[in-house]
Design an enzyme around this catalytic site. Structure first.
Site, PDB file in Angstrom:
ATOM      1  N   HIS A  69      34.705  24.541 -69.380  1.00 39.04           N
ATOM      2  CA  HIS A  69      34.113  23.239 -69.065  1.00 39.04           C
ATOM      3  C   HIS A  69      33.801  22.499 -70.353  1.00 39.04           C
ATOM      4  CE1 HIS A  69      32.941  24.938 -64.912  1.00 39.04           C
ATOM      5  NE2 HIS A  69      34.015  24.174 -64.804  1.00 39.04           N
ATOM      6  N   GLU A  72      30.146  21.869 -72.112  1.00 39.18           N
ATOM      7  CA  GLU A  72      29.290  23.028 -72.379  1.00 39.18           C
ATOM      8  C   GLU A  72      29.535  23.519 -73.812  1.00 39.18           C
ATOM      9  OE1 GLU A  72      30.256  25.582 -69.017  1.00 39.18           O
ATOM     10  OE2 GLU A  72      29.721  24.003 -67.602  1.00 39.18           O
ATOM     11  N   ARG A 127      33.480  17.290 -67.687  1.00 33.69           N
ATOM     12  CA  ARG A 127      33.511  18.715 -67.325  1.00 33.69           C
ATOM     13  C   ARG A 127      34.938  19.267 -67.173  1.00 33.69           C
ATOM     14  NH1 ARG A 127      30.732  22.730 -63.811  1.00 33.69           N
ATOM     15  NH2 ARG A 127      32.055  23.366 -62.073  1.00 33.69           N
ATOM     16  N   HIS A 197      29.766  30.043 -70.041  1.00 31.08           N
ATOM     17  CA  HIS A 197      29.404  28.694 -69.600  1.00 31.08           C
ATOM     18  C   HIS A 197      27.981  28.370 -70.070  1.00 31.08           C
ATOM     19  CE1 HIS A 197      32.565  27.911 -66.410  1.00 31.08           C
ATOM     20  NE2 HIS A 197      32.781  29.187 -66.662  1.00 31.08           N
ATOM     21  N   GLU A 271      25.941  32.283 -68.198  1.00 30.05           N
ATOM     22  CA  GLU A 271      25.435  30.914 -68.363  1.00 30.05           C
ATOM     23  C   GLU A 271      24.393  30.973 -69.472  1.00 30.05           C
ATOM     24  OE1 GLU A 271      26.268  28.150 -66.599  1.00 30.05           O
ATOM     25  OE2 GLU A 271      27.020  28.826 -64.664  1.00 30.05           O
TER      26      GLU A 271
HETATM   27  N1  ING Z   1      28.640  27.084 -63.591  1.00 28.38           N
HETATM   28  C1  ING Z   1      29.727  27.702 -62.869  1.00 28.38           C
HETATM   29  C2  ING Z   1      30.575  26.661 -62.143  1.00 28.38           C
HETATM   30  O1  ING Z   1      31.783  26.669 -62.361  1.00 28.38           O
HETATM   31  C3  ING Z   1      30.257  29.687 -61.433  1.00 28.38           C
HETATM   32  C4  ING Z   1      29.222  28.728 -61.899  1.00 28.38           C
HETATM   33  C5  ING Z   1      30.250  31.004 -61.872  1.00 28.38           C
HETATM   34  C6  ING Z   1      31.269  29.306 -60.566  1.00 28.38           C
HETATM   35  C7  ING Z   1      31.223  31.893 -61.475  1.00 28.38           C
HETATM   36  C8  ING Z   1      32.250  30.199 -60.159  1.00 28.38           C
HETATM   37  C9  ING Z   1      32.238  31.484 -60.611  1.00 28.38           C
HETATM   38  O2  ING Z   1      30.043  25.873 -61.376  1.00 28.38           O
HETATM   39  C10 ING Z   1      28.801  26.134 -64.535  1.00 28.38           C
HETATM   40  N2  ING Z   1      27.702  25.766 -65.239  1.00 28.38           N
HETATM   41  O3  ING Z   1      29.862  25.642 -64.775  1.00 28.38           O
HETATM   42 ZN    ZN Z   2      30.674  25.679 -66.682  1.00 27.24          ZN
END
Ligand code: ING
Ligand code: ZN
Length: 308
Positions: A69, A72, A127, A197, A271
């Site tokens: 993303h 981030e 993103r 992330h 995260e």
């Molecule tokens: N969080 C992830 C997202 O893509 C996630 C959360 C984790 C999704 C594992 C799918 C699998 O939304 C962020 N901050 O991008």
């Molecule tokens: Zn992310």
């Protein structure tokens, strides 16, 4: 005067990161190789660094990708931090030495270079990647909804104008396809998959794409619990941990779920900092803390995988 920050305590443009990849391979010809795993929608190369500090045969391997993303920024910063730490503290720190003696490490510092570039030039809060849609003027696919894991069910969208657009079909995007192809062809050695992330301070594992538990759920839970405890102990910071769907939200098509379903039984999404005070705009002064916390989690989890 305050001591000035080092290279690793700053955020870097995409060009600087490509230069860093070049320097790092050039300066470490026996231990670091750049592998071209694919190219982005806008034809930028996707380089993964292979760290192989020890030439034991039949080593296990771990994969770490960063920057899926675009906004981030702490995520690519972590990949650079991790490579630097590994090369600097091999034979100095017992934990990283043990890991690198027994595992090769593949590090993809920026999985979404087109999006990352766009956050530096045009829109800091972008993103997705930057691919054009056949049926809409809206740009970009959420690469973490584009993998073939309950693709585009609840928690993703077929609408190209949303932030969680899953793309036209699974692996429609060159960035996700490149990572998936690499892991498919290395799944016998890669036993640990990590994707980085931000933000929200969580150590997540499959499933995010469905509500039921992974077959080795209790194993994964224990590993993340130990990592979170260590972070709390050393850095007095709280990380939540658990299966993605139950800890944050249903999110199909994510890379960790896909890697898990492929057969990589230790698959995690980290995260990193913070909890929302700065969010994606984490100040450079916080990079070292955020990266050290994540590094500790990587150490705990890689160590546990080596014991399996
Ligand atoms: N969080 C992830 C997202 O893509 C996630 C959360 C984790 C999704 C594992 C799918 C699998 O939304 C962020 N901050 O991008
Ligand atoms: Zn992310």
């Amino acid at each position: 005067p305050r001591s000035s920050s080092t290279f690793y305590e700053r955020y870097h443009s995409l060009e600087d990161i490509y230069d860093w990849i070049n320097r790092t391979t050039h300066d470490n010809p026996n231990t670091v190789k750049a592998i071209l795993v694919g190219s982005s929608y806008e034809k930028r190369p996707l380089y993964a660094l292979k760290l192989s500090l020890n030439d034991r045969p039949n080593k296990k391997a771990m994969w770490i990708d960063c920057g899926i993303h675009a906004r981030e920024w702490i995520s690519p910063a972590f990949c650079l931090w991790f490579v630097h730490y590994s090369l600097s503290f091999y034979k100095q720190n017992a934990d990283i030495t043990h890991i690198l003696d027994n595992m090769d490490v593949y590090v993809l510092p920026v999985m979404n270079p087109d999006g990352y570039k766009y956050t530096w030039t045009t829109n800091r809060m972008w993103r997705k990647n930057r691919s054009l849609s056949k049926r809409s003027a809206c740009i970009g696919v959420d690469l973490n909804r584009n993998f073939d894991a309950n693709w585009c069910t609840e928690g993703a969208s077929h609408d190209p104008c949303t932030e969680i657009y899953c793309g036209a079909f699974p692996e429609s995007e060159p960035e996700s396809q490149a990572v998936a192809d690499f892991l498919r062809s290395h799944k016998d050695s890669v036993q640990l998959y990590l994707t980085i992330h931000s933000y929200s301070q969580m150590l997540l594992f499959p499933y995010s794409c469905r509500l039921d538990e992974a077959e080795n759920h209790s194993d994964l839970l224990e590993m993340t619990q130990e990592a979170a405890q260590q972070i709390k102990r050393y850095y007095r910071n709280i990380y939540k941990h658990g299966a993605g769907a139950k800890t944050i939200y249903l999110a199909p098509g994510g890379s960790d779920d896909w890697a898990y379903i492929l057969g990589i039984k230790y698959a995690f999404t980290f995260e990193l900092q913070d909890l929302g005070r700065y969010g994606f705009l984490l100040p450079p002064s916080r990079i070292s803390r955020a990266c050290n916390e994540a590094l500790l989690a990587v150490k705990v989890i890689a160590q546990r995988v080596l014991e399996k």
